[in-house]
Design a protein around this motif. Sequence first.
Motif, PDB file in Angstrom:
ATOM      1  N   ALA A 166      38.353  40.306  40.133  1.00 39.84           N
ATOM      2  CA  ALA A 166      39.735  40.751  39.948  1.00 39.84           C
ATOM      3  C   ALA A 166      39.825  41.758  38.810  1.00 39.84           C
ATOM      4  O   ALA A 166      40.511  42.779  38.906  1.00 39.84           O
ATOM      5  N   HIS A 167      39.103  41.454  37.763  1.00 39.30           N
ATOM      6  CA  HIS A 167      39.091  42.335  36.597  1.00 39.30           C
ATOM      7  C   HIS A 167      38.546  43.715  36.990  1.00 39.30           C
ATOM      8  O   HIS A 167      39.075  44.757  36.604  1.00 39.30           O
ATOM      9  N   VAL A 207      43.619  38.467  41.131  1.00 40.18           N
ATOM     10  CA  VAL A 207      44.175  39.671  40.492  1.00 40.18           C
ATOM     11  C   VAL A 207      45.540  39.356  39.882  1.00 40.18           C
ATOM     12  O   VAL A 207      45.820  39.695  38.732  1.00 40.18           O
ATOM     13  N   TYR A 208      46.396  38.655  40.656  1.00 39.15           N
ATOM     14  CA  TYR A 208      47.746  38.364  40.151  1.00 39.15           C
ATOM     15  C   TYR A 208      47.725  37.326  39.027  1.00 39.15           C
ATOM     16  O   TYR A 208      48.611  37.309  38.176  1.00 39.15           O
ATOM     17  N   ARG A 223      37.596  35.870  39.385  1.00 41.55           N
ATOM     18  CA  ARG A 223      38.347  36.492  38.291  1.00 41.55           C
ATOM     19  C   ARG A 223      37.623  37.719  37.751  1.00 41.55           C
ATOM     20  O   ARG A 223      38.263  38.702  37.373  1.00 41.55           O
ATOM     21  N   PHE A 277      51.724  47.460  36.125  1.00 46.31           N
ATOM     22  CA  PHE A 277      51.350  46.185  36.749  1.00 46.31           C
ATOM     23  C   PHE A 277      51.102  45.118  35.676  1.00 46.31           C
ATOM     24  O   PHE A 277      51.585  43.983  35.774  1.00 46.31           O
ATOM     25  N   HIS A 286      53.461  41.952  35.582  1.00 49.04           N
ATOM     26  CA  HIS A 286      52.919  40.691  36.098  1.00 49.04           C
ATOM     27  C   HIS A 286      52.256  39.837  35.031  1.00 49.04           C
ATOM     28  O   HIS A 286      52.314  38.613  35.104  1.00 49.04           O
ATOM     29  N   TYR A 287      51.590  40.445  34.064  1.00 48.95           N
ATOM     30  CA  TYR A 287      50.876  39.641  33.067  1.00 48.95           C
ATOM     31  C   TYR A 287      51.725  39.385  31.823  1.00 48.95           C
ATOM     32  O   TYR A 287      51.690  38.298  31.266  1.00 48.95           O
ATOM     33  N   LEU A 324      46.331  47.881  44.957  1.00 47.87           N
ATOM     34  CA  LEU A 324      45.504  46.699  44.694  1.00 47.87           C
ATOM     35  C   LEU A 324      45.125  46.001  45.992  1.00 47.87           C
ATOM     36  O   LEU A 324      43.985  45.584  46.183  1.00 47.87           O
ATOM     37  N   ARG A 325      46.110  45.909  46.909  1.00 47.57           N
ATOM     38  CA  ARG A 325      45.843  45.275  48.194  1.00 47.57           C
ATOM     39  C   ARG A 325      44.784  46.068  48.957  1.00 47.57           C
ATOM     40  O   ARG A 325      43.840  45.503  49.503  1.00 47.57           O
ATOM     41  N   LEU A 371      43.168  38.538  45.867  1.00 51.22           N
ATOM     42  CA  LEU A 371      44.476  38.982  45.353  1.00 51.22           C
ATOM     43  C   LEU A 371      45.075  37.953  44.393  1.00 51.22           C
ATOM     44  O   LEU A 371      45.681  38.299  43.382  1.00 51.22           O
ATOM     45  N   ILE A 413      38.492  45.011  39.933  1.00 52.89           N
ATOM     46  CA  ILE A 413      39.452  45.693  40.822  1.00 52.89           C
ATOM     47  C   ILE A 413      40.579  46.328  40.011  1.00 52.89           C
ATOM     48  O   ILE A 413      40.976  47.468  40.242  1.00 52.89           O
ATOM     49  N   ARG A 456      50.906  47.627  43.556  1.00 49.00           N
ATOM     50  CA  ARG A 456      50.654  46.468  44.430  1.00 49.00           C
ATOM     51  C   ARG A 456      49.939  46.893  45.708  1.00 49.00           C
ATOM     52  O   ARG A 456      48.995  46.233  46.148  1.00 49.00           O
ATOM     53  N   ARG A 468      43.888  42.896  28.656  1.00 49.21           N
ATOM     54  CA  ARG A 468      44.292  42.997  30.064  1.00 49.21           C
ATOM     55  C   ARG A 468      44.248  44.438  30.557  1.00 49.21           C
ATOM     56  O   ARG A 468      43.963  44.702  31.719  1.00 49.21           O
ATOM     57  N   VAL A 482      41.385  45.457  47.433  1.00 50.25           N
ATOM     58  CA  VAL A 482      40.852  44.134  47.776  1.00 50.25           C
ATOM     59  C   VAL A 482      40.364  44.101  49.219  1.00 50.25           C
ATOM     60  O   VAL A 482      39.295  43.567  49.522  1.00 50.25           O
ATOM     61  N   VAL A 483      41.145  44.692  50.098  1.00 51.99           N
ATOM     62  CA  VAL A 483      40.802  44.660  51.528  1.00 51.99           C
ATOM     63  C   VAL A 483      39.581  45.533  51.814  1.00 51.99           C
ATOM     64  O   VAL A 483      38.754  45.189  52.662  1.00 51.99           O
TER      65      VAL A 483
END
Lengths: 552, 202
Positions: free
Chosen positions: B146-147, A57-58, B143, B161, B165-166, B196-197, A54, B149, B193, B63, B200-201
């Motif tokens: 992350a991309h 991601v952030y 990273r 998002f 955030h970015y 995304l969680r 996470l 995801i 959010r 992004r 990831v999980v």
Amino acid sequence: MSNRETQPRTRYSCQEAREDSELVLSDRATAVLRERYDEHLRSCRDCRRVHRALYAVYEGPIVPAASAGLREEKEFHAILRRMKTERVEPWYRRWAVGATVGGLATAAAVLTLTLFDVAPEALSLPPSEDDAHHQLAGAFGGSAADEAAHSAEGGIDHPAQSYGRVVGGLALILPPGEQAASSNTFPVGTRFSVDPDQSLQVGLVGKIVANFTPSSEIEWTAASPSLLELQVERGIAAVRYDRRASDPVLQIRTPTAVVRVIGTVFTVEVQDDSNTIVSVLRGQVEVLHPKTNRLLAEVESGFRYDVAKSTFDDPGKTEVEAALPLSNDHGKEDAAGAEVLALADGRIPAGWNVPGLPEDPRFRTVDYVPARASESNAAGVTVARSRRPERAVAVETRDGRQVDDEGEDIIARLTRDAELTRRKELRGALDSCRGLYESVETRYLAAKCLSTFIDKYGDDPLAVEGYLLVGILRMDYALDYDAAEVAFQTFLRRAPNHASAEVALYRMLLASTENGRISEALERGRKYLQRYPNGKYVGKVLQRFPELKSEL
Amino acid sequence: MLEHVENFAIAHAQPNEAAASESGTFLSPEERQLVARARVGEHRALRQIYSTYQAQVRAHLYRLLGQDAEIDDLTQIVFARAFNALDRFQGNSSLGTWLYRITANTTHNLLRQRFRRERVKTALNWFNSGRTANVGSTRVEARDEAHRILQQLRPDLREVFVLYHYEGLTLQEISEILEKPISTIGDRLTRARKQLRDLVVA
């Protein structure tokens, strides 16, 4: 907001940790919550993995660098092309506009022919290029303050800027349609046949300073707001172009290549067999095929590219020596934080990339540039000429008549005055500067010598012309118009009725023109013509600003 | 594909700007002068706008879309469209925000098409080979992951998002860019959010 921080420290499971992760990652968690979260992470491997993922991601992806240099330039031009293709209007609008314009034009023509007796040429005369330029300058010119901002961005907005000037050297200069140059100012289309014993230094559109080595054959073929072009038939053209955002791209054509430049210090050599060699000392250039425009090579600083062999090598003494008169490079900052150009002192600037040259400034001279094998055999045939002590006259006509060189006259008079006063010290200091000024190969060094002279003797009434000379050299070799203007103004303030005041006024007009401050230049042109209606530079002023004829 | 994107963008980018008032307060006097010069096609003004904002536009596209061969092309489209629409830009937002809006409109369809395509591809991969181990040991790998995801996030949620955030924009600014009520933007951000969680999980 989580309530867990207020609850007694009972249970903080994976479920709670994952729900709070966003608060922690976006730095919105309280200290208590953060502590409980960290404590859980230390004991739970799976939650640590989730936190890492996470966090990544952030944090976001690593963005590649934005376009710069040649790539940025290409992309901007691609956008301009795309703008035109994208501007598609609906068919009915095109038809409606076309029909309306056509109808109105026909009706107007019929009415005009019926009511008035109009000369036929008046119906077909398109607006001249000059008119278009003046309209453009008028539309965008605005106030002097606007112009100051514009000149900082660069660009060529006015036809008065589309001229070049001889800075020093000896050459046969043939402007288009003329047998030989009658002044040291020349327009686009001018050809240069450089003397076999001396080089020629020129400034183009107030933005480029170039050194053409002995026996070079070069033509200035184009100057538009988007493109400047030189054609090198033979010899070496060394060029310094500190391009600003809106300045045109420079292109150098040779029989076997096109060299495209965004901003840099480099040399282009055309050998006797027409092969082209490109050496870059600062920045980067593109070498293209002359017919297909296919990219042959991108040459970066510190490289020499041979087009015929498609090989890279190190720049050698020949190239560095050819470019050395252009060595006014970025120096320190002034009190206001603006970058000031350093005066050339014969050393190779720190910004130039010459492989094998020591970093220590004391050893950054041509003597320490490693020679290539071919150079050691040829012993600098192309440029390393013996320096002749005679005058470095700017331009000669076909019959050998020499054309004006205001700096030469000033330094001669300055020395004469010093001799008359028998001030040995003053004379000695000036003699060394004169020695540098007289040879075209060392003239670029005279600015530093004269600056030292002014520092020492600047208060002496006899030394006032030194300011004028420094201004001329700052303008010609460093293209540092601000420093030049300060020097001219100091000269005029201290000696307003001096015999050389006319030169100073003309040079100030030239500085504004080449710096893109057109309304200021026009104002200075008016003042000059009012004060010197029969002056030496009236022709040159009117050549750039024909609209000032009415002032006479 | 890009033609569809452009058509959509042309249909959606300008009407609100046209209706906006002349007296914009988001631009400094220098910027207003710059826009005025750019409107009449002065190259140096266009060039200045491009030089100032090209990094922002390119980074935002990166992004949103990830590593992509079409980013250069899309950057050109965004600026070409912006330059052509300058006469309808009234200064009711900053130039940067206005360019975000054009970027959002330009990428709207593309993002959705890609998302659908990716979803089918992921489902097929899952079916064929099962879920691969999800172990990110280094920072670079994390990273990349992350991309990946982020690309699985629904486009409307991803837009919000990324902008929040970015790009560091406020909900109000995002609501102006995407022309949606601020409550919708807030809701999308919360859902982004959460999704995304979950990704990831999972």
